[in-house]
Scaffold this motif. Structure first.
Motif, PDB file in Angstrom:
ATOM      1  N   VAL A  82     -24.280   0.600 -30.492  1.00  0.00           N
ATOM      2  CA  VAL A  82     -23.168   0.556 -31.460  1.00  0.00           C
ATOM      3  C   VAL A  82     -22.328   1.827 -31.356  1.00  0.00           C
ATOM      4  CG1 VAL A  82     -22.566   0.471 -33.911  1.00  0.00           C
ATOM      5  CG2 VAL A  82     -24.432  -0.947 -33.048  1.00  0.00           C
ATOM      6  N   VAL A  83     -23.009   2.974 -31.288  1.00  0.00           N
ATOM      7  CA  VAL A  83     -22.283   4.261 -31.255  1.00  0.00           C
ATOM      8  C   VAL A  83     -21.375   4.346 -30.036  1.00  0.00           C
ATOM      9  CG1 VAL A  83     -22.570   6.770 -30.991  1.00  0.00           C
ATOM     10  CG2 VAL A  83     -23.996   5.513 -32.618  1.00  0.00           C
ATOM     11  N   THR A  84     -21.850   3.846 -28.904  1.00  0.00           N
ATOM     12  CA  THR A  84     -21.047   3.968 -27.683  1.00  0.00           C
ATOM     13  C   THR A  84     -20.034   2.830 -27.525  1.00  0.00           C
ATOM     14  OG1 THR A  84     -22.827   2.894 -26.445  1.00  0.00           O
ATOM     15  CG2 THR A  84     -22.754   5.308 -26.407  1.00  0.00           C
ATOM     16  N   PHE A  85     -20.212   1.744 -28.266  1.00  0.00           N
ATOM     17  CA  PHE A  85     -19.264   0.628 -28.138  1.00  0.00           C
ATOM     18  C   PHE A  85     -17.952   0.919 -28.863  1.00  0.00           C
ATOM     19  CE2 PHE A  85     -17.344  -3.407 -29.371  1.00  0.00           C
ATOM     20  CZ  PHE A  85     -17.269  -4.036 -28.130  1.00  0.00           C
ATOM     21  N   TYR A  86     -18.054   1.485 -30.056  1.00  0.00           N
ATOM     22  CA  TYR A  86     -16.861   1.726 -30.863  1.00  0.00           C
ATOM     23  C   TYR A  86     -16.355   3.150 -30.652  1.00  0.00           C
ATOM     24  CZ  TYR A  86     -18.153  -2.581 -33.227  1.00  0.00           C
ATOM     25  OH  TYR A  86     -18.458  -3.885 -33.491  1.00  0.00           O
ATOM     26  N   SER A  87     -15.082   3.267 -30.250  1.00  0.00           N
ATOM     27  CA  SER A  87     -14.550   4.596 -29.933  1.00  0.00           C
ATOM     28  C   SER A  87     -14.396   5.464 -31.182  1.00  0.00           C
ATOM     29  CB  SER A  87     -13.213   4.489 -29.212  1.00  0.00           C
ATOM     30  OG  SER A  87     -12.267   3.839 -30.042  1.00  0.00           O
ATOM     31  N   PHE A  88     -14.495   4.831 -32.353  1.00  0.00           N
ATOM     32  CA  PHE A  88     -14.420   5.614 -33.592  1.00  0.00           C
ATOM     33  C   PHE A  88     -15.604   6.577 -33.692  1.00  0.00           C
ATOM     34  CE2 PHE A  88     -15.968   5.889 -38.009  1.00  0.00           C
ATOM     35  CZ  PHE A  88     -14.912   6.594 -38.569  1.00  0.00           C
ATOM     36  N   PHE A  89     -16.744   6.153 -33.144  1.00  0.00           N
ATOM     37  CA  PHE A  89     -17.933   7.010 -33.211  1.00  0.00           C
ATOM     38  C   PHE A  89     -17.920   8.010 -32.068  1.00  0.00           C
ATOM     39  CE2 PHE A  89     -19.730   2.940 -35.037  1.00  0.00           C
ATOM     40  CZ  PHE A  89     -19.685   3.385 -36.349  1.00  0.00           C
ATOM     41  N   THR A  90     -18.442   9.196 -32.315  1.00  0.00           N
ATOM     42  CA  THR A  90     -18.529  10.190 -31.267  1.00  0.00           C
ATOM     43  C   THR A  90     -19.883  10.901 -31.325  1.00  0.00           C
ATOM     44  OG1 THR A  90     -17.580  12.229 -30.406  1.00  0.00           O
ATOM     45  CG2 THR A  90     -17.304  11.838 -32.743  1.00  0.00           C
ATOM     46  N   MET A  91     -20.402  11.243 -30.148  1.00  0.00           N
ATOM     47  CA  MET A  91     -21.713  11.904 -30.092  1.00  0.00           C
ATOM     48  C   MET A  91     -21.594  13.419 -30.162  1.00  0.00           C
ATOM     49  SD  MET A  91     -23.511   9.308 -27.388  1.00  0.00           S
ATOM     50  CE  MET A  91     -24.776  10.410 -26.901  1.00  0.00           C
ATOM     51  N   LYS A  92     -20.403  13.919 -29.981  1.00  0.00           N
ATOM     52  CA  LYS A  92     -20.169  15.360 -30.079  1.00  0.00           C
ATOM     53  C   LYS A  92     -19.092  15.596 -31.125  1.00  0.00           C
ATOM     54  CE  LYS A  92     -20.977  16.825 -25.325  1.00  0.00           C
ATOM     55  NZ  LYS A  92     -20.299  17.391 -24.157  1.00  0.00           N
ATOM     56  N   PRO A  93     -19.111  16.758 -31.770  1.00  0.00           N
ATOM     57  CA  PRO A  93     -18.025  17.036 -32.720  1.00  0.00           C
ATOM     58  C   PRO A  93     -16.682  17.001 -32.007  1.00  0.00           C
ATOM     59  CG  PRO A  93     -19.782  18.670 -32.896  1.00  0.00           C
ATOM     60  CD  PRO A  93     -20.086  17.841 -31.688  1.00  0.00           C
ATOM     61  N   ARG A  94     -15.704  16.367 -32.648  1.00  0.00           N
ATOM     62  CA  ARG A  94     -14.360  16.326 -32.075  1.00  0.00           C
ATOM     63  C   ARG A  94     -13.545  17.513 -32.580  1.00  0.00           C
ATOM     64  NH1 ARG A  94     -13.853  10.137 -33.066  1.00  0.00           N
ATOM     65  NH2 ARG A  94     -14.016   9.304 -30.966  1.00  0.00           N
ATOM     66  N   GLY A  95     -12.410  17.744 -31.914  1.00  0.00           N
ATOM     67  CA  GLY A  95     -11.465  18.733 -32.405  1.00  0.00           C
ATOM     68  C   GLY A  95     -10.749  18.185 -33.641  1.00  0.00           C
ATOM     69  N   LYS A  96      -9.870  18.999 -34.187  1.00  0.00           N
ATOM     70  CA  LYS A  96      -9.136  18.609 -35.401  1.00  0.00           C
ATOM     71  C   LYS A  96      -8.309  17.343 -35.143  1.00  0.00           C
ATOM     72  CE  LYS A  96      -5.644  20.692 -38.405  1.00  0.00           C
ATOM     73  NZ  LYS A  96      -4.757  21.888 -38.464  1.00  0.00           N
ATOM     74  N   HIS A  97      -7.731  17.235 -33.951  1.00  0.00           N
ATOM     75  CA  HIS A  97      -6.915  16.064 -33.615  1.00  0.00           C
ATOM     76  C   HIS A  97      -7.505  15.345 -32.403  1.00  0.00           C
ATOM     77  CE1 HIS A  97      -3.904  17.568 -36.364  1.00  0.00           C
ATOM     78  NE2 HIS A  97      -3.928  18.727 -35.717  1.00  0.00           N
ATOM     79  N   ARG A  98      -7.655  14.046 -32.536  1.00  0.00           N
ATOM     80  CA  ARG A  98      -8.144  13.237 -31.416  1.00  0.00           C
ATOM     81  C   ARG A  98      -6.940  12.616 -30.714  1.00  0.00           C
ATOM     82  NH1 ARG A  98      -9.944   7.246 -31.427  1.00  0.00           N
ATOM     83  NH2 ARG A  98     -10.963   7.097 -29.403  1.00  0.00           N
ATOM     84  N   ILE A  99      -6.806  12.893 -29.429  1.00  0.00           N
ATOM     85  CA  ILE A  99      -5.717  12.297 -28.646  1.00  0.00           C
ATOM     86  C   ILE A  99      -6.336  11.248 -27.753  1.00  0.00           C
ATOM     87  CG2 ILE A  99      -3.789  12.753 -27.107  1.00  0.00           C
ATOM     88  CD1 ILE A  99      -4.119  15.710 -27.826  1.00  0.00           C
ATOM     89  N   ALA A 100      -6.043   9.990 -28.031  1.00  0.00           N
ATOM     90  CA  ALA A 100      -6.641   8.891 -27.275  1.00  0.00           C
ATOM     91  C   ALA A 100      -5.589   8.298 -26.341  1.00  0.00           C
ATOM     92  CB  ALA A 100      -7.163   7.828 -28.233  1.00  0.00           C
ATOM     93  N   PHE A 101      -5.854   8.369 -25.042  1.00  0.00           N
ATOM     94  CA  PHE A 101      -4.945   7.846 -24.026  1.00  0.00           C
ATOM     95  C   PHE A 101      -5.378   6.423 -23.673  1.00  0.00           C
ATOM     96  CE2 PHE A 101      -4.788  12.389 -23.576  1.00  0.00           C
ATOM     97  CZ  PHE A 101      -3.440  12.653 -23.376  1.00  0.00           C
TER      98      PHE A 101
END
Ligand code: FES
Length: 181
Positions: free
Chosen positions: A82-101
């Motif tokens: 589930v964690v790896t299927f949905y891009s909303f979830f992340t295994m590492k802390p993200r930066g303040k802004h997520r830039i999704a290409f």
């Protein structure tokens, strides 16, 4: 310039523990315990719990997935799936802004690769990484549903369409101050 095969870039991190996150710290464990206690009896509890953990803690590391799997008595692969299927979830802390290409077909053909290379050059990090100042995380994503605006980029919850490499810095500057490069 040699072209990269961006379709080989994983849409989720590999199944290896992050060196900087080998254990669940007590504060995170306490938050997880509270979330699990509140939701574990509800139908579809795993998804609800994962959403809450992501929102409260900001990521769901391998140790946290292990802990949740033990608590819910489900296989680790189910949680990981589930964690790896949905891009909303992340295994590492993200930066303040997520830039999704977007790497969907229309955006890929429309120049997503060049956009990514320019953003990497401006920010000094590679796709999948977070800038040292923790302001931006660069990630690939599947079709954003805005194919007519290819190549599309999602920054946080804002869609930016019809991008060009020389314009990407303008998009980034809407979110943080960036020196001329
Ligand atoms: S392919 Fe990029 S928005 Fe659909």
């Amino acid at each position: 310039m040699r072209s990269r095969d961006l379709r080989s870039v994983p849409l989720a991190p590999a199944l290896t523990p992050a060196e900087d996150d080998p254990v669940i710290i007590p504060e995170q464990r306490a938050k997880m315990d509270a979330i699990i206690a509140e939701h574990s009896k509800k139908p579809g509890s795993m998804m609800v719990i994962l959403n809450e953990i992501q929102a409260e803690i900001g990521h769901i590391s391998r140790p946290m997935q292990n802990y949740l799997a033990e608590k819910l008595r489900v296989p680790l692969k189910d949680v990981y799936g589930v964690v790896t299927f949905y891009s909303f979830f992340t295994m590492k802390p993200r930066g303040k802004h997520r830039i999704a290409f977007c790497l969907g077909t229309a955006c890929y053909v429309g120049g997503a690769e060049m956009l990514i290379e320019k953003a990497e050059q401006i920010l000094g990090v590679k796709l999948g990484e977070t800038t040292p100042d923790k302001k931006f995380t660069l990630e690939p994503c599947r079709c954003l549903g805005a194919c007519s605006q290819a190549p599309a980029v999602m920054v946080d919850s804002n869609l930016h369409g019809r991008n060009a490499p020389d314009k990407i810095i303008t998009v980034l500057r809407k979110y943080e101050k960036i020196e001329n490069r």
